[in-house]
Motif scaffolding. Structure first.
Motif, PDB file in Angstrom:
ATOM      1  N   THR A 158       0.810  -1.256   0.033  1.00 34.98           N
ATOM      2  CA  THR A 158       0.186   0.039  -0.035  1.00 34.98           C
ATOM      3  C   THR A 158       0.948   1.065   0.312  1.00 34.98           C
ATOM      4  OG1 THR A 158       0.135  -0.024   2.423  1.00 34.98           O
ATOM      5  CG2 THR A 158      -1.580  -1.224   1.401  1.00 34.98           C
ATOM      6  N   TYR A 159       0.239   2.351  -0.357  1.00 32.32           N
ATOM      7  CA  TYR A 159       0.854   3.813   0.041  1.00 32.32           C
ATOM      8  C   TYR A 159       1.331   4.003   1.208  1.00 32.32           C
ATOM      9  CZ  TYR A 159      -0.459   4.153  -5.197  1.00 32.32           C
ATOM     10  OH  TYR A 159      -0.582   4.108  -6.216  1.00 32.32           O
ATOM     11  N   ASP A 160       0.469   3.549   2.187  1.00 33.96           N
ATOM     12  CA  ASP A 160       0.904   3.653   3.791  1.00 33.96           C
ATOM     13  C   ASP A 160       2.029   2.955   4.168  1.00 33.96           C
ATOM     14  OD1 ASP A 160      -1.066   5.380   3.981  1.00 33.96           O
ATOM     15  OD2 ASP A 160      -2.326   3.947   5.076  1.00 33.96           O
ATOM     16  N   PHE A 161       2.276   1.699   3.322  1.00 32.37           N
ATOM     17  CA  PHE A 161       3.461   0.942   3.667  1.00 32.37           C
ATOM     18  C   PHE A 161       4.738   1.583   3.317  1.00 32.37           C
ATOM     19  CE2 PHE A 161       6.716  -2.040   2.104  1.00 32.37           C
ATOM     20  CZ  PHE A 161       7.012  -2.908   3.267  1.00 32.37           C
ATOM     21  N   LEU A 162       4.712   2.178   1.901  1.00 29.75           N
ATOM     22  CA  LEU A 162       5.896   2.858   1.503  1.00 29.75           C
ATOM     23  C   LEU A 162       6.194   4.367   2.238  1.00 29.75           C
ATOM     24  CD1 LEU A 162       5.775   3.419  -2.458  1.00 29.75           C
ATOM     25  CD2 LEU A 162       7.164   1.903  -1.016  1.00 29.75           C
TER      26      LEU A 162
ATOM     27  N   LEU B  15      10.619   4.381  -6.333  1.00 28.66           N
ATOM     28  CA  LEU B  15      10.076   3.404  -5.574  1.00 28.66           C
ATOM     29  C   LEU B  15       8.478   3.678  -5.749  1.00 28.66           C
ATOM     30  CD1 LEU B  15      10.382   0.721  -4.323  1.00 28.66           C
ATOM     31  CD2 LEU B  15      10.642   2.229  -2.034  1.00 28.66           C
ATOM     32  N   LEU B  16       8.268   4.842  -5.772  1.00 33.08           N
ATOM     33  CA  LEU B  16       6.676   5.182  -5.851  1.00 33.08           C
ATOM     34  C   LEU B  16       6.452   4.802  -7.411  1.00 33.08           C
ATOM     35  CD1 LEU B  16       4.029   6.445  -4.845  1.00 33.08           C
ATOM     36  CD2 LEU B  16       4.916   8.622  -5.399  1.00 33.08           C
ATOM     37  N   TYR B  17       7.164   5.043  -8.220  1.00 31.81           N
ATOM     38  CA  TYR B  17       6.859   4.767  -9.508  1.00 31.81           C
ATOM     39  C   TYR B  17       6.488   3.261  -9.748  1.00 31.81           C
ATOM     40  CZ  TYR B  17       7.797   3.719 -14.594  1.00 31.81           C
ATOM     41  OH  TYR B  17       7.691   3.222 -15.775  1.00 31.81           O
ATOM     42  N   LYS B  18       7.580   2.440  -9.061  1.00 30.23           N
ATOM     43  CA  LYS B  18       7.329   0.886  -9.086  1.00 30.23           C
ATOM     44  C   LYS B  18       6.006   0.569  -8.698  1.00 30.23           C
ATOM     45  CE  LYS B  18      12.197  -0.206  -8.527  1.00 30.23           C
ATOM     46  NZ  LYS B  18      12.583  -0.911  -9.691  1.00 30.23           N
ATOM     47  N   LEU B  19       5.493   1.009  -7.529  1.00 28.61           N
ATOM     48  CA  LEU B  19       4.320   0.939  -6.797  1.00 28.61           C
ATOM     49  C   LEU B  19       3.237   1.225  -7.750  1.00 28.61           C
ATOM     50  CD1 LEU B  19       2.621  -0.354  -4.593  1.00 28.61           C
ATOM     51  CD2 LEU B  19       2.959   1.886  -3.538  1.00 28.61           C
ATOM     52  N   ASP B  20       3.268   2.617  -8.427  1.00 27.24           N
ATOM     53  CA  ASP B  20       1.966   2.847  -9.239  1.00 27.24           C
ATOM     54  C   ASP B  20       2.015   2.223 -10.397  1.00 27.24           C
ATOM     55  OD1 ASP B  20       1.110   4.987  -7.793  1.00 27.24           O
ATOM     56  OD2 ASP B  20       2.247   6.693  -8.734  1.00 27.24           O
TER      57      ASP B  20
END
Length: 99
Positions: A46-50, A67-72
């Motif tokens: 989740t975004y909260d995890f990041l 890292l946010l890019y990877k998650l998105d």
């Protein structure tokens, strides 16, 4: 496992920091089973995890963006995925110029 996933990153990150899954999970305030699911790709973080990851470990702004890019990319589909790719390309270019 796809090297462009958050799970792939986490596997290397944990190893790089000399932590076990259990130790990493304790730092993150979650179960090692959940971390295992992230690493194997059974679940997407989740975004909260990041946000929690960024609070507990030191990352540069560029590393955070990557890292946010990877998650998105894991969470997005279709046109949203294409839009996110362009958005992150521009942001990454800007950050590299600022550094």
């Amino acid at each position: 496992m796809d090297e462009n996933t958050v799970g792939f990153f986490l596997k290397g990150f944990i190893k790089e920091h000399g932590l076990t899954l259990e130790e990493f999970a304790k730092i993150m305030g979650t179960s090692f089973g959940l971390i295992g699911h992230y690493i194997t790709g059974r679940r997407i973080p989740t975004y909260d995890f990041l946000d929690n990851l960024f609070s507990n470990f030191v990352f540069s702004e560029l590393e955070k963006v990557e890292l946010l890019y990877k998650l998105d990319m894991e969470k997005s589909t279709g046109q949203m995925k294409e839009l996110r790719e362009r958005q992150y390309f521009l942001l990454k270019t800007y950050l590299k110029e600022e550094l």
